[in-house]
Design an enzyme around this catalytic site. Structure first.
Site, PDB file in Angstrom:
ATOM      1  N   ARG A 192     -51.874  45.578  19.667  1.00  9.64           N
ATOM      2  CA  ARG A 192     -53.144  46.234  19.988  1.00  9.64           C
ATOM      3  C   ARG A 192     -53.101  47.642  19.434  1.00  9.64           C
ATOM      4  NH1 ARG A 192     -55.035  42.005  20.558  1.00  9.64           N
ATOM      5  NH2 ARG A 192     -55.788  40.990  22.440  1.00  9.64           N
ATOM      6  N   HIS A 219     -58.631  43.081  12.330  1.00  8.92           N
ATOM      7  CA  HIS A 219     -58.238  42.268  13.493  1.00  8.92           C
ATOM      8  C   HIS A 219     -58.415  40.769  13.201  1.00  8.92           C
ATOM      9  CE1 HIS A 219     -57.868  42.316  18.167  1.00  8.92           C
ATOM     10  NE2 HIS A 219     -57.390  41.198  17.672  1.00  8.92           N
TER      11      HIS A 219
HETATM   12  P1  NDP Z   1     -46.450  36.817  25.201  1.00  8.96           P
HETATM   13  O1  NDP Z   1     -46.928  37.194  26.564  1.00  8.96           O
HETATM   14  O2  NDP Z   1     -46.094  35.403  24.938  1.00  8.96           O
HETATM   15  O3  NDP Z   1     -45.189  37.708  24.795  1.00  8.96           O
HETATM   16  C1  NDP Z   1     -45.140  39.059  25.070  1.00  8.96           C
HETATM   17  C2  NDP Z   1     -43.768  39.588  24.686  1.00  8.96           C
HETATM   18  O4  NDP Z   1     -43.763  41.005  24.873  1.00  8.96           O
HETATM   19  C3  NDP Z   1     -42.660  39.013  25.571  1.00  8.96           C
HETATM   20  O5  NDP Z   1     -41.491  38.801  24.820  1.00  8.96           O
HETATM   21  C4  NDP Z   1     -42.427  40.129  26.585  1.00  8.96           C
HETATM   22  O6  NDP Z   1     -41.117  40.181  27.125  1.00  8.96           O
HETATM   23  C5  NDP Z   1     -42.665  41.339  25.712  1.00  8.96           C
HETATM   24  N1  NDP Z   1     -43.002  42.509  26.556  1.00  8.96           N
HETATM   25  C6  NDP Z   1     -44.032  42.697  27.379  1.00  8.96           C
HETATM   26  N2  NDP Z   1     -43.949  43.879  28.001  1.00  8.96           N
HETATM   27  C7  NDP Z   1     -42.821  44.452  27.561  1.00  8.96           C
HETATM   28  C8  NDP Z   1     -42.153  45.667  27.846  1.00  8.96           C
HETATM   29  N3  NDP Z   1     -42.645  46.543  28.729  1.00  8.96           N
HETATM   30  N4  NDP Z   1     -40.998  45.930  27.219  1.00  8.96           N
HETATM   31  C9  NDP Z   1     -40.473  45.050  26.336  1.00  8.96           C
HETATM   32  N5  NDP Z   1     -41.053  43.860  26.014  1.00  8.96           N
HETATM   33  C10 NDP Z   1     -42.206  43.570  26.625  1.00  8.96           C
HETATM   34  O7  NDP Z   1     -47.596  37.313  24.205  1.00  8.96           O
HETATM   35  P2  NDP Z   1     -47.995  36.673  22.798  1.00  8.96           P
HETATM   36  O8  NDP Z   1     -46.780  36.606  21.955  1.00  8.96           O
HETATM   37  O9  NDP Z   1     -48.780  35.441  23.011  1.00  8.96           O
HETATM   38  O10 NDP Z   1     -49.025  37.777  22.249  1.00  8.96           O
HETATM   39  C11 NDP Z   1     -48.644  39.124  22.132  1.00  8.96           C
HETATM   40  C12 NDP Z   1     -49.847  39.982  21.838  1.00  8.96           C
HETATM   41  O11 NDP Z   1     -50.278  39.792  20.506  1.00  8.96           O
HETATM   42  C13 NDP Z   1     -51.110  39.706  22.638  1.00  8.96           C
HETATM   43  O12 NDP Z   1     -51.024  40.217  23.948  1.00  8.96           O
HETATM   44  C14 NDP Z   1     -52.160  40.392  21.809  1.00  8.96           C
HETATM   45  O13 NDP Z   1     -52.250  41.756  22.171  1.00  8.96           O
HETATM   46  C15 NDP Z   1     -51.613  40.274  20.399  1.00  8.96           C
HETATM   47  N6  NDP Z   1     -52.402  39.338  19.592  1.00  8.96           N
HETATM   48  C16 NDP Z   1     -53.022  39.835  18.492  1.00  8.96           C
HETATM   49  C17 NDP Z   1     -53.753  39.006  17.683  1.00  8.96           C
HETATM   50  C18 NDP Z   1     -54.397  39.535  16.470  1.00  8.96           C
HETATM   51  O14 NDP Z   1     -55.175  38.808  15.829  1.00  8.96           O
HETATM   52  N7  NDP Z   1     -54.140  40.752  16.075  1.00  8.96           N
HETATM   53  C19 NDP Z   1     -53.885  37.579  17.973  1.00  8.96           C
HETATM   54  C20 NDP Z   1     -53.185  37.168  19.146  1.00  8.96           C
HETATM   55  C21 NDP Z   1     -52.481  38.034  19.926  1.00  8.96           C
HETATM   56  P3  NDP Z   1     -40.538  38.972  28.018  1.00  8.96           P
HETATM   57  O15 NDP Z   1     -40.329  37.829  27.025  1.00  8.96           O
HETATM   58  O16 NDP Z   1     -39.284  39.476  28.555  1.00  8.96           O
HETATM   59  O17 NDP Z   1     -41.589  38.653  29.037  1.00  8.96           O
HETATM   60  C1  OXD Z   2     -55.859  37.742  20.725  1.00  4.85           C
HETATM   61  C2  OXD Z   2     -56.470  38.462  19.604  1.00  4.85           C
HETATM   62  O1  OXD Z   2     -55.373  38.384  21.659  1.00  4.85           O
HETATM   63  O2  OXD Z   2     -57.092  37.809  18.754  1.00  4.85           O
HETATM   64  O3  OXD Z   2     -55.880  36.505  20.690  1.00  4.85           O
HETATM   65  O4  OXD Z   2     -56.317  39.672  19.510  1.00  4.85           O
END
Ligand code: NDP
Ligand code: OXD
Length: 310
Positions: free
Chosen positions: A225, A273
Protein backbone atom coordinates in the site's frame (compact mmCIF):
# COMPACT_ATOMS: atom_id res chain seq x y z
CA UNK A 1 -32.98 -15.64 0.61
CA UNK A 2 -31.05 -12.78 2.29
CA UNK A 3 -29.38 -10.27 -0.01
CA UNK A 4 -25.76 -9.47 -0.91
CA UNK A 5 -24.62 -5.88 -1.15
CA UNK A 6 -22.06 -5.10 -3.86
CA UNK A 7 -19.93 -1.98 -4.03
CA UNK A 8 -16.70 -1.30 -5.87
CA UNK A 9 -15.50 1.63 -7.95
CA UNK A 10 -13.10 -0.77 -9.75
CA UNK A 11 -15.05 -3.94 -10.40
CA UNK A 12 -18.03 -4.65 -12.65
CA UNK A 13 -21.20 -5.57 -10.69
CA UNK A 14 -22.64 -7.13 -13.86
CA UNK A 15 -19.65 -9.41 -14.25
CA UNK A 16 -19.58 -10.36 -10.56
CA UNK A 17 -23.31 -11.08 -10.52
CA UNK A 18 -22.98 -13.21 -13.65
CA UNK A 19 -20.09 -15.19 -12.16
CA UNK A 20 -21.71 -15.60 -8.73
CA UNK A 21 -24.95 -16.83 -10.32
CA UNK A 22 -23.01 -19.74 -11.79
CA UNK A 23 -22.86 -21.02 -8.21
CA UNK A 24 -25.94 -19.34 -6.65
CA UNK A 25 -28.57 -19.08 -9.43
CA UNK A 26 -31.14 -17.27 -7.24
CA UNK A 27 -28.65 -14.75 -5.83
CA UNK A 28 -30.22 -11.47 -4.72
CA UNK A 29 -27.39 -8.99 -5.31
CA UNK A 30 -28.04 -5.30 -4.63
CA UNK A 31 -25.60 -2.78 -6.05
CA UNK A 32 -24.89 0.21 -3.85
CA UNK A 33 -26.59 2.69 -3.52
CA UNK A 34 -29.77 0.98 -4.90
CA UNK A 35 -29.99 -1.60 -2.16
CA UNK A 36 -33.72 -1.54 -1.34
CA UNK A 37 -34.44 -2.43 2.29
CA UNK A 38 -31.03 -2.33 4.09
CA UNK A 39 -32.34 -4.96 6.54
CA UNK A 40 -32.27 -7.57 3.74
CA UNK A 41 -28.48 -7.37 3.47
CA UNK A 42 -26.53 -10.07 5.33
CA UNK A 43 -23.36 -10.20 3.21
CA UNK A 44 -21.37 -7.23 1.83
CA UNK A 45 -18.95 -7.74 -1.07
CA UNK A 46 -17.12 -4.45 -1.11
CA UNK A 47 -14.09 -2.41 -2.07
CA UNK A 48 -13.90 0.97 -0.30
CA UNK A 49 -17.57 1.33 0.66
CA UNK A 50 -18.01 5.03 1.52
CA UNK A 51 -17.67 5.52 5.31
CA UNK A 52 -20.64 5.43 7.63
CA UNK A 53 -22.66 2.85 5.72
CA UNK A 54 -21.99 -0.50 7.41
CA UNK A 55 -23.83 0.57 10.56
CA UNK A 56 -27.02 1.05 8.49
CA UNK A 57 -27.04 -2.67 7.62
CA UNK A 58 -28.62 -3.98 10.79
CA UNK A 59 -28.60 -7.67 9.72
CA UNK A 60 -25.11 -7.69 8.24
CA UNK A 61 -23.18 -10.85 9.14
CA UNK A 62 -20.12 -10.76 6.92
CA UNK A 63 -17.99 -8.22 5.05
CA UNK A 64 -15.92 -9.66 2.22
CA UNK A 65 -13.17 -7.51 0.75
CA UNK A 66 -13.16 -7.47 -3.04
CA UNK A 67 -9.40 -7.73 -2.85
CA UNK A 68 -6.74 -9.43 -0.77
CA UNK A 69 -6.17 -6.30 1.31
CA UNK A 70 -8.67 -5.31 4.00
CA UNK A 71 -7.29 -1.95 5.14
CA UNK A 72 -10.21 -0.23 3.37
CA UNK A 73 -12.57 -1.99 5.80
CA UNK A 74 -10.65 -1.08 8.95
CA UNK A 75 -10.74 2.62 8.06
CA UNK A 76 -14.50 2.52 8.73
CA UNK A 77 -15.04 4.42 11.99
CA UNK A 78 -18.28 2.55 12.87
CA UNK A 79 -17.31 -0.96 11.86
CA UNK A 80 -19.91 -3.31 13.41
CA UNK A 81 -18.21 -5.50 15.99
CA UNK A 82 -20.26 -8.65 15.47
CA UNK A 83 -19.65 -9.25 11.73
CA UNK A 84 -17.06 -11.58 10.23
CA UNK A 85 -14.49 -9.95 7.97
CA UNK A 86 -13.11 -12.04 5.14
CA UNK A 87 -11.06 -11.40 2.04
CA UNK A 88 -10.13 -12.87 -1.33
CA UNK A 89 -7.24 -15.32 -1.25
CA UNK A 90 -6.84 -16.02 -4.92
CA UNK A 91 -3.96 -18.03 -6.46
CA UNK A 92 -4.62 -16.18 -9.73
CA UNK A 93 -3.76 -12.92 -7.94
CA UNK A 94 -0.69 -14.48 -6.34
CA UNK A 95 0.54 -15.52 -9.80
CA UNK A 96 -0.15 -12.01 -11.16
CA UNK A 97 1.65 -10.39 -8.24
CA UNK A 98 4.66 -12.69 -8.53
CA UNK A 99 4.94 -11.84 -12.22
CA UNK A 100 4.89 -8.12 -11.43
CA UNK A 101 7.44 -8.41 -8.62
CA UNK A 102 9.66 -10.57 -10.81
CA UNK A 103 9.39 -8.01 -13.61
CA UNK A 104 10.67 -5.27 -11.28
CA UNK A 105 13.41 -7.45 -9.79
CA UNK A 106 14.66 -8.46 -13.24
CA UNK A 107 14.44 -4.88 -14.49
CA UNK A 108 16.77 -3.66 -11.76
CA UNK A 109 18.98 -6.75 -11.69
CA UNK A 110 19.51 -6.75 -15.48
CA UNK A 111 20.36 -3.00 -15.43
CA UNK A 112 17.40 -2.01 -17.62
CA UNK A 113 17.39 1.64 -16.43
CA UNK A 114 21.13 1.91 -17.21
CA UNK A 115 20.83 0.29 -20.67
CA UNK A 116 17.76 2.40 -21.53
CA UNK A 117 19.74 5.46 -20.60
CA UNK A 118 22.64 4.39 -22.82
CA UNK A 119 20.25 3.55 -25.65
CA UNK A 120 18.72 7.03 -25.48
CA UNK A 121 22.21 8.43 -26.00
CA UNK A 122 22.88 5.97 -28.89
CA UNK A 123 25.78 4.58 -26.82
CA UNK A 124 26.97 0.99 -27.33
CA UNK A 125 28.42 0.28 -23.92
CA UNK A 126 28.75 -2.97 -22.03
CA UNK A 127 28.27 -3.00 -18.26
CA UNK A 128 29.69 -5.73 -16.00
CA UNK A 129 27.27 -8.69 -16.02
CA UNK A 130 25.22 -9.04 -12.81
CA UNK A 131 25.59 -12.18 -10.67
CA UNK A 132 22.16 -13.59 -9.83
CA UNK A 133 23.22 -15.61 -6.80
CA UNK A 134 24.68 -12.45 -5.28
CA UNK A 135 21.56 -10.37 -5.85
CA UNK A 136 19.82 -10.19 -2.45
CA UNK A 137 16.07 -9.79 -2.84
CA UNK A 138 14.09 -9.13 0.35
CA UNK A 139 10.33 -9.56 0.56
CA UNK A 140 8.49 -7.69 3.31
CA UNK A 141 5.53 -9.95 4.10
CA UNK A 142 5.52 -13.71 3.68
CA UNK A 143 1.78 -14.21 3.36
CA UNK A 144 -0.24 -15.50 0.41
CA UNK A 145 1.48 -13.11 -1.99
CA UNK A 146 4.92 -12.74 -0.43
CA UNK A 147 5.51 -16.50 -0.13
CA UNK A 148 4.58 -17.09 -3.74
CA UNK A 149 6.80 -14.27 -5.01
CA UNK A 150 9.73 -15.25 -2.78
CA UNK A 151 9.55 -18.88 -3.90
CA UNK A 152 9.40 -17.99 -7.59
CA UNK A 153 12.29 -15.53 -7.36
CA UNK A 154 14.37 -18.07 -5.42
CA UNK A 155 13.74 -20.66 -8.15
CA UNK A 156 15.59 -18.36 -10.58
CA UNK A 157 18.69 -18.45 -8.37
CA UNK A 158 18.38 -15.13 -6.54
CA UNK A 159 19.46 -14.88 -2.92
CA UNK A 160 15.99 -14.40 -1.38
CA UNK A 161 14.90 -13.53 2.16
CA UNK A 162 11.53 -12.63 3.62
CA UNK A 163 10.30 -10.87 6.73
CA UNK A 164 7.07 -11.60 8.53
CA UNK A 165 5.47 -11.01 11.93
CA UNK A 166 5.69 -14.63 13.06
CA UNK A 167 8.39 -17.19 12.25
CA UNK A 168 8.11 -18.94 8.89
CA UNK A 169 9.79 -21.72 6.94
CA UNK A 170 9.80 -21.19 3.17
CA UNK A 171 11.91 -23.45 0.98
CA UNK A 172 14.85 -21.63 -0.59
CA UNK A 173 14.09 -18.44 1.33
CA UNK A 174 15.93 -17.11 4.40
CA UNK A 175 13.22 -16.18 6.85
CA UNK A 176 13.38 -13.26 9.29
CA UNK A 177 10.57 -12.22 11.61
CA UNK A 178 9.57 -9.61 14.11
CA UNK A 179 10.83 -6.10 14.73
CA UNK A 180 14.09 -7.42 16.25
CA UNK A 181 15.13 -9.04 12.97
CA UNK A 182 14.07 -6.24 10.64
CA UNK A 183 17.44 -4.49 10.71
CA UNK A 184 19.38 -7.68 9.81
CA UNK A 185 16.89 -8.40 7.04
CA UNK A 186 17.33 -4.89 5.59
CA UNK A 187 21.13 -4.99 5.93
CA UNK A 188 21.35 -7.98 3.59
CA UNK A 189 18.77 -6.75 1.05
CA UNK A 190 19.57 -5.14 -2.30
CA UNK A 191 16.06 -5.16 -3.84
CA UNK A 192 13.39 -4.59 -1.18
CA UNK A 193 9.86 -5.62 -2.22
CA UNK A 194 6.92 -4.70 0.02
CA UNK A 195 3.99 -7.11 0.12
CA UNK A 196 2.78 -6.24 3.60
CA UNK A 197 -0.81 -5.50 4.56
CA UNK A 198 -1.45 -1.96 5.75
CA UNK A 199 -2.01 -1.98 9.52
CA UNK A 200 -1.17 0.44 12.33
CA UNK A 201 2.12 -1.48 12.75
CA UNK A 202 3.18 -1.37 9.09
CA UNK A 203 2.14 2.18 8.23
CA UNK A 204 5.21 4.21 7.22
CA UNK A 205 7.51 1.20 7.53
CA UNK A 206 9.62 2.40 4.60
CA UNK A 207 11.02 5.56 6.15
CA UNK A 208 14.41 7.24 6.58
CA UNK A 209 15.38 4.89 9.46
CA UNK A 210 14.60 1.65 7.63
CA UNK A 211 16.01 2.93 4.34
CA UNK A 212 19.26 3.78 6.15
CA UNK A 213 19.68 0.06 6.96
CA UNK A 214 19.57 -0.91 3.27
CA UNK A 215 22.93 -0.99 1.49
CA UNK A 216 23.80 2.00 -0.69
CA UNK A 217 22.52 1.43 -4.24
CA UNK A 218 19.48 -0.62 -3.18
CA UNK A 219 16.10 -0.58 -4.91
CA UNK A 220 12.58 -0.35 -3.52
CA UNK A 221 9.55 -2.07 -5.02
CA UNK A 222 6.15 -1.45 -3.43
CA UNK A 223 2.94 -3.29 -4.25
CA UNK A 224 1.58 -3.37 -0.67
CA UNK A 225 0.00 0.00 0.00
CA UNK A 226 1.18 3.55 -0.63
CA UNK A 227 1.00 4.30 3.09
CA UNK A 228 3.85 1.85 3.71
CA UNK A 229 6.18 4.44 2.21
CA UNK A 230 6.94 7.88 3.60
CA UNK A 231 7.26 9.56 0.20
CA UNK A 232 9.56 12.39 1.31
CA UNK A 233 12.00 9.86 2.82
CA UNK A 234 12.05 7.75 -0.33
CA UNK A 235 12.54 10.75 -2.62
CA UNK A 236 15.30 12.09 -0.40
CA UNK A 237 17.04 8.71 -0.36
CA UNK A 238 16.84 8.44 -4.16
CA UNK A 239 18.12 11.95 -4.69
CA UNK A 240 21.01 11.35 -2.28
CA UNK A 241 21.98 8.21 -4.24
CA UNK A 242 21.34 5.86 -1.32
CA UNK A 243 18.44 4.29 -3.20
CA UNK A 244 19.15 3.62 -6.88
CA UNK A 245 15.55 3.39 -8.03
CA UNK A 246 11.98 2.51 -7.14
CA UNK A 247 9.02 0.79 -8.78
CA UNK A 248 5.70 1.70 -7.19
CA UNK A 249 2.25 0.26 -7.84
CA UNK A 250 0.48 1.84 -4.86
CA UNK A 251 0.43 5.38 -3.50
CA UNK A 252 -0.59 7.46 -0.51
CA UNK A 253 -3.12 9.13 -2.78
CA UNK A 254 -4.68 7.23 -5.68
CA UNK A 255 -4.89 8.12 -8.47
CA UNK A 256 -1.45 9.64 -8.02
CA UNK A 257 -1.94 13.42 -8.43
CA UNK A 258 -0.57 14.73 -11.74
CA UNK A 259 1.81 17.12 -9.96
CA UNK A 260 3.40 14.40 -7.78
CA UNK A 261 7.21 14.24 -8.22
CA UNK A 262 7.08 10.44 -8.69
CA UNK A 263 5.56 10.86 -12.15
CA UNK A 264 8.54 12.61 -13.64
CA UNK A 265 11.36 11.29 -11.47
CA UNK A 266 13.87 9.50 -13.75
CA UNK A 267 14.51 6.84 -11.10
CA UNK A 268 10.89 6.08 -10.21
CA UNK A 269 8.51 3.92 -12.22
CA UNK A 270 4.81 4.52 -11.55
CA UNK A 271 2.16 1.84 -12.07
CA UNK A 272 -1.58 2.50 -11.56
CA UNK A 273 -2.28 -0.15 -8.87
CA UNK A 274 -2.50 -3.04 -11.28
CA UNK A 275 0.04 -5.59 -10.10
CA UNK A 276 -2.67 -8.07 -9.03
CA UNK A 277 -6.21 -7.08 -9.89
CA UNK A 278 -9.28 -8.78 -8.45
CA UNK A 279 -10.80 -11.16 -10.94
CA UNK A 280 -14.42 -12.37 -10.83
CA UNK A 281 -13.54 -15.25 -13.13
CA UNK A 282 -11.05 -16.76 -10.69
CA UNK A 283 -12.53 -15.60 -7.36
CA UNK A 284 -16.32 -15.99 -7.73
CA UNK A 285 -16.27 -19.60 -6.56
CA UNK A 286 -14.71 -18.72 -3.19
CA UNK A 287 -17.03 -15.74 -2.70
CA UNK A 288 -20.08 -17.90 -3.54
CA UNK A 289 -18.84 -20.49 -1.07
CA UNK A 290 -18.54 -17.79 1.61
CA UNK A 291 -22.04 -16.46 0.87
CA UNK A 292 -23.43 -19.99 1.14
CA UNK A 293 -21.66 -20.57 4.45
CA UNK A 294 -22.73 -17.24 5.96
CA UNK A 295 -26.37 -17.69 4.89
CA UNK A 296 -26.43 -21.18 6.41
CA UNK A 297 -24.84 -20.04 9.67
CA UNK A 298 -21.43 -21.62 9.04
CA UNK A 299 -18.06 -19.88 9.40
CA UNK A 300 -16.64 -18.66 6.04
CA UNK A 301 -13.03 -19.23 4.95
CA UNK A 302 -10.30 -16.57 4.79
CA UNK A 303 -11.28 -14.85 8.02
CA UNK A 304 -9.32 -11.72 8.89
CA UNK A 305 -8.05 -11.05 12.42
CA UNK A 306 -9.64 -7.93 13.86
CA UNK A 307 -6.77 -7.71 16.32
CA UNK A 308 -4.02 -7.79 13.66
CA UNK A 309 -6.16 -6.02 11.02
CA UNK A 310 -5.05 -8.39 8.28
P1 NDP B 1 -1.36 -11.95 4.00
O1 NDP B 1 -2.25 -11.50 5.12
O2 NDP B 1 -1.54 -13.31 3.45
O3 NDP B 1 0.17 -11.81 4.43
C1 NDP B 1 0.62 -10.71 5.13
C2 NDP B 1 2.08 -10.93 5.50
O4 NDP B 1 2.57 -9.75 6.13
C3 NDP B 1 2.25 -12.08 6.51
O5 NDP B 1 3.43 -12.79 6.24
C4 NDP B 1 2.38 -11.34 7.84
O6 NDP B 1 3.13 -12.02 8.82
C5 NDP B 1 3.13 -10.11 7.39
N1 NDP B 1 2.93 -9.01 8.37
C6 NDP B 1 1.82 -8.40 8.74
N2 NDP B 1 2.05 -7.49 9.70
C7 NDP B 1 3.37 -7.55 9.94
C8 NDP B 1 4.24 -6.88 10.84
N3 NDP B 1 3.78 -5.96 11.70
N4 NDP B 1 5.54 -7.20 10.83
C9 NDP B 1 6.02 -8.14 9.99
N5 NDP B 1 5.25 -8.83 9.10
C10 NDP B 1 3.94 -8.53 9.08
O7 NDP B 1 -1.54 -10.84 2.86
P2 NDP B 1 -1.41 -11.05 1.29
O8 NDP B 1 -0.09 -11.66 1.01
O9 NDP B 1 -2.62 -11.71 0.76
O10 NDP B 1 -1.46 -9.53 0.78
C11 NDP B 1 -0.56 -8.57 1.26
C12 NDP B 1 -0.98 -7.19 0.83
O11 NDP B 1 -0.72 -7.01 -0.55
C13 NDP B 1 -2.45 -6.85 0.94
O12 NDP B 1 -2.83 -6.57 2.27
C14 NDP B 1 -2.56 -5.64 0.04
O13 NDP B 1 -2.25 -4.47 0.76
C15 NDP B 1 -1.49 -5.90 -1.00
N6 NDP B 1 -2.07 -6.21 -2.31
C16 NDP B 1 -1.80 -5.37 -3.34
C17 NDP B 1 -2.29 -5.63 -4.59
C18 NDP B 1 -1.96 -4.73 -5.71
O14 NDP B 1 -2.53 -4.89 -6.80
N7 NDP B 1 -1.07 -3.79 -5.55
C19 NDP B 1 -3.12 -6.80 -4.85
C20 NDP B 1 -3.34 -7.61 -3.71
C21 NDP B 1 -2.84 -7.31 -2.48
P3 NDP B 1 2.63 -13.43 9.42
O15 NDP B 1 2.81 -14.42 8.27
O16 NDP B 1 3.53 -13.70 10.54
O17 NDP B 1 1.19 -13.25 9.79
C1 OXD C 1 -5.93 -5.88 -3.19
C2 OXD C 1 -5.55 -4.85 -4.16
O1 OXD C 1 -5.76 -5.67 -1.99
O2 OXD C 1 -5.87 -5.01 -5.35
O3 OXD C 1 -6.44 -6.92 -3.63
O4 OXD C 1 -4.88 -3.90 -3.78
Amino acid sequence: MPAVLFYSPNDSPVEWERQLREFIPNLDMRVWPDIGDPNDIEFALVWKLPPGNYAKLKNLRCICSLGQGVDHIFTEPNLPTHVDIIRLVDPWMAQAMSEWILLQVLRFHRQVPEYENLEQQCKWEVLPPPETSECAVGILGLGELGRDAAGKIATLGFNVAGWSRTAKIVEGVECFHGENQLKSFLNRTKILCCLLPLTPKTTGIINSDTIAHLPVGSYIVNAGRGQHVVDECLLRAIDSGHIAGAALDVFNEEPLPSEHPYWTHPKVKVWPHVSAQSNADSAARQVADAIGKVFSGAVPNNLVSREQQY
